[in-house]
Design a protein around this motif. Structure first.
Motif, mmCIF file in Angstrom:
data_model
loop_
_atom_site.group_PDB
_atom_site.id
_atom_site.type_symbol
_atom_site.label_atom_id
_atom_site.label_comp_id
_atom_site.label_asym_id
_atom_site.label_seq_id
_atom_site.Cartn_x
_atom_site.Cartn_y
_atom_site.Cartn_z
ATOM 1 N N ARG A 86 4.825 -1.381 -4.619
ATOM 2 C CA ARG A 86 4.975 -2.003 -3.292
ATOM 3 C C ARG A 86 5.239 -3.495 -3.410
ATOM 4 O O ARG A 86 6.028 -4.063 -2.643
ATOM 5 C CB ARG A 86 3.727 -1.729 -2.449
ATOM 6 N N GLU A 87 4.590 -4.137 -4.382
ATOM 7 C CA GLU A 87 4.846 -5.567 -4.609
ATOM 8 C C GLU A 87 6.275 -5.784 -5.076
ATOM 9 O O GLU A 87 6.954 -6.725 -4.645
ATOM 10 C CB GLU A 87 3.855 -6.104 -5.639
ATOM 11 N N ARG A 90 8.601 -5.503 -2.172
ATOM 12 C CA ARG A 90 8.526 -6.703 -1.329
ATOM 13 C C ARG A 90 9.371 -7.832 -1.902
ATOM 14 O O ARG A 90 10.108 -8.517 -1.181
ATOM 15 C CB ARG A 90 7.070 -7.152 -1.193
#
Length: 493
Positions: A86-87, A90
């Protein structure tokens, strides 16, 4: 072979290209701090943490670099739906990278943790599962590549092989076939010791250690002429058009057919080589996509890698960085001065602004350049970092000044202005006023002489709309082109 430096004109057009990056993506985490003592528990340093940060790594860093150079970028890679994944998503979204996630079994997102004291890495911790991509995954990658290709848009494909399970031989073969069908160049960052895996590539870019491994040479080999000759003979197989072998501080050896060209790297203080290869691959790919020759594209990539080496951690190199580096390296006679194409000029101005520079604009006929002109240009340049001068064309001058003017053709007037040290760019406009030119380049400051009031300055209202301003310069008394011309007629009489 002598290598001519790249012109800054060569980076223009990057934004009209697209690059598709396929490879092993990962998340690079950094723990930065200082070391002031040794642990009493073991003979190891104690790090006082100052900050934690994350950056995209591997193929994801290549994609970030491509996007920073202005190309539309698609990353096709595998990562998991976990916290590091998820990082990573992003970071990619924040850099305008279109990301396509391909499942690779149950493998987690590849993560590398670097602990850094000052600018020195003291330990690295890797978390990874290198399970191979299955047949369904390969089909998904190829389909994603096909879907990402935009008809009519100049493109390149990057295969970023970190030997983490995504880039197998069958996938490479399928991507090469797709590239051939669409006539798209392919750049490979290799990890396989078998060069034949990359048949069909336009450029394969190994570093020296990878090259000697591929060539089955001793690890103790040094990058001398004899060694590079053997590498060229063994690695430039049918289906591989060119090799760009990175030689660290020495530069890059480009091998095409029977020719070898050494591209030197500008000397600089090296901070960290992490990600420099990704920056090089990005520069090569965007260069090829924009129509540069193989040599020019490798020059751009080599320059990008050099910039990355001067920065700590995994770095992203932008088109602004590349342009500034080119302006350092090229000789003054190769730097852009007279730029008649307004769109080209606007791109240069945009890059200067992105670098935080203040752009000033002045305009006029500039017929018989005199002390008053020079004073105006000197003061205009003092108001910012970049001075653009717009010159009335010959037809525009005649409409403004009468049929006997100009005394000098526009090419001569532009050439004289280009030689003035206060002037950075010179262009020409055919209209009666420079309003359209001003709207195209959107300067921060518009300068006119004191024969105008601020409310009379063409483009002043436009400039206010984008946060610009108008500055009035006091003109020298008794100095004008008309008086100079009259004086010449009197003397001739």
């Amino acid at each position: 072979m002598t290598v001519s430096p790249l012109s800054p004109h060569d980076v223009l057009g990057f934004e009209s290209t697209q690059v598709i990056v396929v490879g092993d993506a990962m998340l690079d985490r950094y723990v930065d701090g200082t070391v002031n003592r040794i642990s009493p528990e073991a003979p190891i340093p104690v790090l006082q943490v100052q900050r934690d940060r994350s950056v995209a790594g591997g193929a994801a860093n290549t994609a970030m670099n491509v996007a920073a150079l202005g190309a539309a970028t698609t990353l096709i890679a595998s990562w998991a739906e976990d916290e590091p994944g998820r990082e990573l998503e992003r970071l990619l979204a924040a850099s305008d990278v279109s990301a396509v996630r391909i499942a690779r079994g149950n493998a987690p997102t590849i993560e590398k943790l670097r602990v850094v004291a000052g600018q020195q890495q003291i330990v690295r911790v890797d978390r990874e599962d290198t399970v191979d991509l299955d047949e369904a995954g390969r089909a998904a990658v190829v389909a994603a590549v096909e879907q990402a290709i935009r008809p009519g848009v100049p493109a390149a494909i990057v295969i970023s092989d970190y030997a983490k399970g995504l880039v197998g031989s069958e996938l490479v073969e399928a991507i090469m076939a797709t590239a051939r069908d669409h006539r798209i160049p392919v750049v490979v960052d290799p990890k396989s010791s078998d060069i034949r895996k990359y048949r069909g590539a336009t450029i394969v870019k190994p570093n020296f250690a990878e090259a000697i491994q591929m060539a089955r040479m001793p690890a103790s080999s040094s990058p001398d002429e004899a060694t590079l000759d053997v590498i060229a003979e063994r690695l430039l197989v049918d289906g591989v058009a060119a090799l760009a072998i990175s030689l660290s501080a020495v530069g890059v050896d480009l091998i095409e057919g029977a020719s070898r060209t050494r591209i030197p790297t500008r000397a600089r203080l090296v901070s960290d080589v992490s990600g420099a290869g990704d920056s090089m691959i990005a520069g090569i790919a965007v260069g090829l996509a924009s129509g540069l020759t193989t040599l020019q594209a490798v020059q751009a990539g080599n320059m990008a890698a050099g910039i990355a080496c001067g920065r700590p951690g995994t770095a992203v190199v932008t088109s602004v960085d590349l342009l500034n580096e080119m302006l350092i390296e090229v000789s003054p006679d190769r730097r852009p001065g007279m730029v008649e194409d307004w769109q080209e000029l606007a791109r240069f101005v945009a890059i200067e602004k992105a670098a935080g520079k203040r752009v000033v604009f002045a305009n006029g006929v500039f017929d018989l350049l005199h002390a008053g002109h020079v004073a105006l240009l000197r003061e205009a340049r003092s108001l910012g970092d970049v001075l653009v001068v717009g010159v009335n064309s010959d037809a525009s001058t005649s409409r403004l000044k009468g049929p006997t003017r100009p005394l000098q053709p526009q090419s001569d007037r532009m050439a004289v202005l280009d030689a003035v040290r206060y002037v950075d760019f010179v262009t020409v406009f055919e209209q009666d006023t420079p309003r359209e030119l001003i709207r195209t380049i959107q300067p921060d400051v518009i300068v006119k002489g004191s024969d105008y009031r601020p409310d009379q300055v063409v483009g002043g209202d436009d400039a206010k709309a984008w946060g610009g301003s108008v500055h009035i310069v006091t003109l020298l008394d008794g100095v004008s082109t008309t008086r100079l011309a009259q004086g010449q007629q009197v003397r001739r009489g």
